[in-house]
Design a protein around this motif. Structure first.
Motif, PDB file in Angstrom:
ATOM      1  N   MET A  61       0.669  -1.104   0.066  1.00 44.38           N
ATOM      2  CA  MET A  61       0.038   0.040  -0.096  1.00 44.38           C
ATOM      3  C   MET A  61       0.864   1.241  -0.006  1.00 44.38           C
ATOM      4  O   MET A  61       0.581   2.071  -0.619  1.00 44.38           O
ATOM      5  CB  MET A  61      -0.919   0.083   1.046  1.00 44.38           C
ATOM      6  N   PRO A  62       1.841   1.408   0.741  1.00 45.25           N
ATOM      7  CA  PRO A  62       2.530   2.846   0.718  1.00 45.25           C
ATOM      8  C   PRO A  62       3.146   2.913  -0.465  1.00 45.25           C
ATOM      9  O   PRO A  62       2.914   4.202  -0.891  1.00 45.25           O
ATOM     10  CB  PRO A  62       3.757   2.315   1.765  1.00 45.25           C
ATOM     11  N   THR A  63       3.621   2.155  -1.059  1.00 45.17           N
ATOM     12  CA  THR A  63       4.420   2.420  -2.530  1.00 45.17           C
ATOM     13  C   THR A  63       3.286   2.313  -3.410  1.00 45.17           C
ATOM     14  O   THR A  63       3.482   3.329  -4.609  1.00 45.17           O
ATOM     15  CB  THR A  63       5.710   1.393  -2.836  1.00 45.17           C
ATOM     16  N   ARG A  64       2.363   1.680  -3.572  1.00 45.33           N
ATOM     17  CA  ARG A  64       1.407   1.450  -4.743  1.00 45.33           C
ATOM     18  C   ARG A  64       0.432   2.775  -4.497  1.00 45.33           C
ATOM     19  O   ARG A  64       0.271   3.344  -5.681  1.00 45.33           O
ATOM     20  CB  ARG A  64       0.537   0.302  -4.622  1.00 45.33           C
ATOM     21  N   ASN A  65      -0.026   3.103  -3.325  1.00 40.92           N
ATOM     22  CA  ASN A  65      -0.770   4.240  -3.297  1.00 40.92           C
ATOM     23  C   ASN A  65       0.023   5.545  -3.516  1.00 40.92           C
ATOM     24  O   ASN A  65      -0.543   6.537  -4.049  1.00 40.92           O
ATOM     25  CB  ASN A  65      -1.412   4.384  -1.769  1.00 40.92           C
ATOM     26  N   GLY A  66       1.397   5.662  -3.032  1.00 36.72           N
ATOM     27  CA  GLY A  66       2.199   6.858  -3.413  1.00 36.72           C
ATOM     28  C   GLY A  66       2.152   6.835  -4.886  1.00 36.72           C
ATOM     29  O   GLY A  66       2.113   8.246  -5.444  1.00 36.72           O
ATOM     30  N   ARG A  67       2.191   6.015  -5.600  1.00 39.06           N
ATOM     31  CA  ARG A  67       2.475   5.995  -7.209  1.00 39.06           C
ATOM     32  C   ARG A  67       1.223   6.494  -7.603  1.00 39.06           C
ATOM     33  O   ARG A  67       0.999   7.131  -8.873  1.00 39.06           O
ATOM     34  CB  ARG A  67       3.015   4.847  -7.746  1.00 39.06           C
ATOM     35  N   ASP A  73       6.270  17.528   7.962  1.00 35.58           N
ATOM     36  CA  ASP A  73       7.302  17.853   8.725  1.00 35.58           C
ATOM     37  C   ASP A  73       7.255  17.215   9.869  1.00 35.58           C
ATOM     38  O   ASP A  73       7.932  17.440  10.979  1.00 35.58           O
ATOM     39  CB  ASP A  73       7.389  19.299   8.757  1.00 35.58           C
ATOM     40  N   GLY A  74       6.358  16.411  10.170  1.00 32.05           N
ATOM     41  CA  GLY A  74       6.039  15.526  11.662  1.00 32.05           C
ATOM     42  C   GLY A  74       6.722  14.428  11.632  1.00 32.05           C
ATOM     43  O   GLY A  74       6.831  13.744  12.496  1.00 32.05           O
ATOM     44  N   ILE A  75       7.469  14.038  10.497  1.00 33.03           N
ATOM     45  CA  ILE A  75       8.143  12.763  10.719  1.00 33.03           C
ATOM     46  C   ILE A  75       9.681  12.919  10.169  1.00 33.03           C
ATOM     47  O   ILE A  75       9.868  13.806   9.793  1.00 33.03           O
ATOM     48  CB  ILE A  75       7.579  11.516   9.492  1.00 33.03           C
ATOM     49  N   ASP A  76      10.513  12.075  10.643  1.00 32.64           N
ATOM     50  CA  ASP A  76      12.036  12.278  10.638  1.00 32.64           C
ATOM     51  C   ASP A  76      12.406  11.692   9.301  1.00 32.64           C
ATOM     52  O   ASP A  76      13.183  10.418   9.153  1.00 32.64           O
ATOM     53  CB  ASP A  76      12.709  11.438  11.754  1.00 32.64           C
ATOM     54  N   CYS A  77      12.037  12.493   8.037  1.00 31.88           N
ATOM     55  CA  CYS A  77      12.441  12.037   6.822  1.00 31.88           C
ATOM     56  C   CYS A  77      12.949  13.329   5.980  1.00 31.88           C
ATOM     57  O   CYS A  77      12.038  14.095   5.659  1.00 31.88           O
ATOM     58  CB  CYS A  77      11.207  11.473   6.035  1.00 31.88           C
ATOM     59  N   GLU A  78      14.085  13.364   5.750  1.00 35.52           N
ATOM     60  CA  GLU A  78      14.621  14.627   4.957  1.00 35.52           C
ATOM     61  C   GLU A  78      13.828  14.973   3.572  1.00 35.52           C
ATOM     62  O   GLU A  78      13.343  16.069   3.145  1.00 35.52           O
ATOM     63  CB  GLU A  78      16.141  14.345   4.222  1.00 35.52           C
ATOM     64  N   ILE A  79      13.372  13.895   2.948  1.00 35.89           N
ATOM     65  CA  ILE A  79      12.632  14.124   1.523  1.00 35.89           C
ATOM     66  C   ILE A  79      11.081  14.517   2.061  1.00 35.89           C
ATOM     67  O   ILE A  79      10.685  15.443   1.485  1.00 35.89           O
ATOM     68  CB  ILE A  79      12.240  12.594   0.758  1.00 35.89           C
ATOM     69  N   SER A  80      10.608  14.275   3.160  1.00 37.83           N
ATOM     70  CA  SER A  80       9.102  14.772   3.401  1.00 37.83           C
ATOM     71  C   SER A  80       9.412  15.961   3.842  1.00 37.83           C
ATOM     72  O   SER A  80       8.174  16.941   3.676  1.00 37.83           O
ATOM     73  CB  SER A  80       8.579  13.716   4.603  1.00 37.83           C
ATOM     74  N   LEU A 111       5.575  18.476  -5.553  1.00 32.05           N
ATOM     75  CA  LEU A 111       5.019  16.870  -5.557  1.00 32.05           C
ATOM     76  C   LEU A 111       3.918  16.964  -6.481  1.00 32.05           C
ATOM     77  O   LEU A 111       3.727  16.094  -7.390  1.00 32.05           O
ATOM     78  CB  LEU A 111       4.742  16.421  -4.235  1.00 32.05           C
ATOM     79  N   ARG A 112       2.720  17.872  -6.253  1.00 30.10           N
ATOM     80  CA  ARG A 112       1.617  17.897  -7.148  1.00 30.10           C
ATOM     81  C   ARG A 112       2.019  18.186  -8.454  1.00 30.10           C
ATOM     82  O   ARG A 112       1.602  17.342  -9.683  1.00 30.10           O
ATOM     83  CB  ARG A 112       0.619  18.836  -6.717  1.00 30.10           C
ATOM     84  N   THR A 149       8.793   8.464  -6.947  1.00 31.36           N
ATOM     85  CA  THR A 149      10.039   8.164  -5.955  1.00 31.36           C
ATOM     86  C   THR A 149       9.738   9.019  -4.574  1.00 31.36           C
ATOM     87  O   THR A 149       9.831   8.352  -3.539  1.00 31.36           O
ATOM     88  CB  THR A 149      11.400   8.593  -6.424  1.00 31.36           C
ATOM     89  N   ILE A 150       9.581  10.305  -4.673  1.00 29.63           N
ATOM     90  CA  ILE A 150       9.165  11.146  -3.607  1.00 29.63           C
ATOM     91  C   ILE A 150       7.911  10.593  -2.884  1.00 29.63           C
ATOM     92  O   ILE A 150       7.946  10.293  -1.538  1.00 29.63           O
ATOM     93  CB  ILE A 150       8.724  12.692  -3.758  1.00 29.63           C
TER      94      ILE A 150
END
Length: 379
Positions: free
Chosen positions: A277-283, A310-317, A325-326, A338-339
């Motif tokens: 789900m995380p990758t499929r939905n992200g795509r 900005d609530g999670i520890d991920c540089e890309i996020s 991103l849109r 990818t993002i």
């Protein structure tokens, strides 16, 4: 080299949530854990470096069916197994390929011996038996190998579900026998997990969970859930299985699910999760965030220069804006896929890490109950 070990650090008193550590020859895994799915030896659109640094993945999955067909066992064996082939030096789990084979409803035949199926790539004919699936997974080189089972469809009538479960148990015995009579590959220990089946029938689930528990494997899995049943049923049968499976072994709920599914099932006693789900939905432009579910395609994000999350520890996020991103998604730029994939995976790993913190702090249940409604809301 030693068999997988599981040590419980803390058992929540207000729920069945627990925090533990799994130790394998390729490193330790802090539970509860989410495992990104790398079907064909890659988590789609995400590099191994991103998995380590941005996602902070501790273990990934490979798919036996897909890796068997392509690149094939000769390539994997020559490389020295999947770890060396794809450059991932942390633990790997492989599923048995059973789910993929059984989903090929029009091109496969199930017998006591195993399953005859045709490749989705070139139509070639193949046979998966419990013994062959053990050999394939040995060659792939996973740290955790799954037993060959039949995932009965939802819904299934009682007789089919019972016969399917009984055959899965007979196949498990063959898996264990063959696994025990074959050596580990590549100089490290490989571990076999059996899988509870039984469809949506309480008596069958109890029988299967008891049978699986009796095998005293280093870990146990629950299969055949998140296949279309209502969420309350999934939670009910997860709890039923967790009440039977041994406390001192890790419990893996296969193919689940949404962030709130994961939190609810952690509360029921599950330690390990995986899902596409995380990758499929992200795509497909759906982002999971600390403020809820975001459809990044929506026009409302066109001028939004705030970080993805900005609530999670991920540089890309934290680095890329929703507006950017849109734009990438609308322009069908590969970077957008990818993002979005990296962000969603990082969010899932952040979520289980936070769950572990709150289990250890003793306030998991109140934290979970407050967070779940927020995660479900549409932004």
């Amino acid at each position: 080299m030693a068999q997988l070990k599981f040590e419980l650090a803390y058992q929540d008193t207000a729920s069945s949530a627990r925090a533990g550590t799994i130790t394998t020859d390729h490193g330790t895994i802090q539970t509860p854990i989410f495992m990104p799915v790398g079907t064909a030896g890659t988590v789609k659109g995400v590099t191994q470096q991103q998995l380590k640094n941005d996602v902070q993945a501790q273990i990934i999955l490979g798919n036996t069916y897909h890796l068997y067909l392509r690149p094939g066992l000769d390539v994997l064996s020559t490389a020295g197994g999947l770890h060396r082939f794809n450059g991932w030096d942390r633990p790997i789990l492989t599923d048995s390929g059973g789910y993929q084979v059984f989903s090929l409803a029009g091109t496969r035949k199930i017998t006591e011996e195993g399953v005859v199926f045709r490749s989705h790539i070139d139509g070639s004919k193949h046979l998966f038996t419990p013994e062959k699936v053990m050999d394939i997974q040995r060659i792939i080189g996973a740290d955790i190998i799954m037993a060959f089972d039949e995932c009965a469809p939802y819904p299934s009538d009682y007789n089919y579900a019972r016969k399917s479960m009984e055959m899965t148990h007979r196949w498990l015995d063959r898996c264990i026998k063959h696994f025990d009579n074959t050596p580990d590959r590549y100089g490290y220990t490989q571990n076999l997990f059996p899988i509870v089946q039984g469809n949506m029938y309480e008596d069958l689930r109890k029988i299967s969970a008891e049978y699986i528990a009796s095998k005293e494997a280093p870990g146990n899995a629950i299969g055949g859930l998140s296949v279309g049943e209502p969420e309350p049923e999934m939670y009910h049968f997860t709890q039923l299985c967790c009440e039977i499976l041994p406390v001192q072994k890790p419990r893996y709920l296969m193919g689940v699910g949404t962030p709130w599914n994961i939190l609810e099932c952690i509360a029921l006693g599950i330690d390990m999760f995986d899902c596409v789900m995380p990758t499929r939905n992200g795509r497909n432009a759906m982002l999971f965030t600390t403020k809820g579910v975001v459809n990044i395609d929506n026009k409302k994000w066109e001028f939004d220069q705030s970080p993805i999350d900005d609530g999670i520890d991920c540089e890309i996020s934290q680095f890329y804006s929703k507006s950017y991103l849109r734009h990438l998604m609308k322009s069908k730029e590969l970077l957008g896929l990818t993002i979005a994939s990296v962000h969603n995976l990082a969010f899932y790993l952040w979520l289980v890490k936070e769950a572990r913190k709150h289990i250890l702090a003793g306030d998991f249940l109140s934290w979970k109950n407050e967070l779940v409604p927020r995660l479900k809301q549409k932004c």
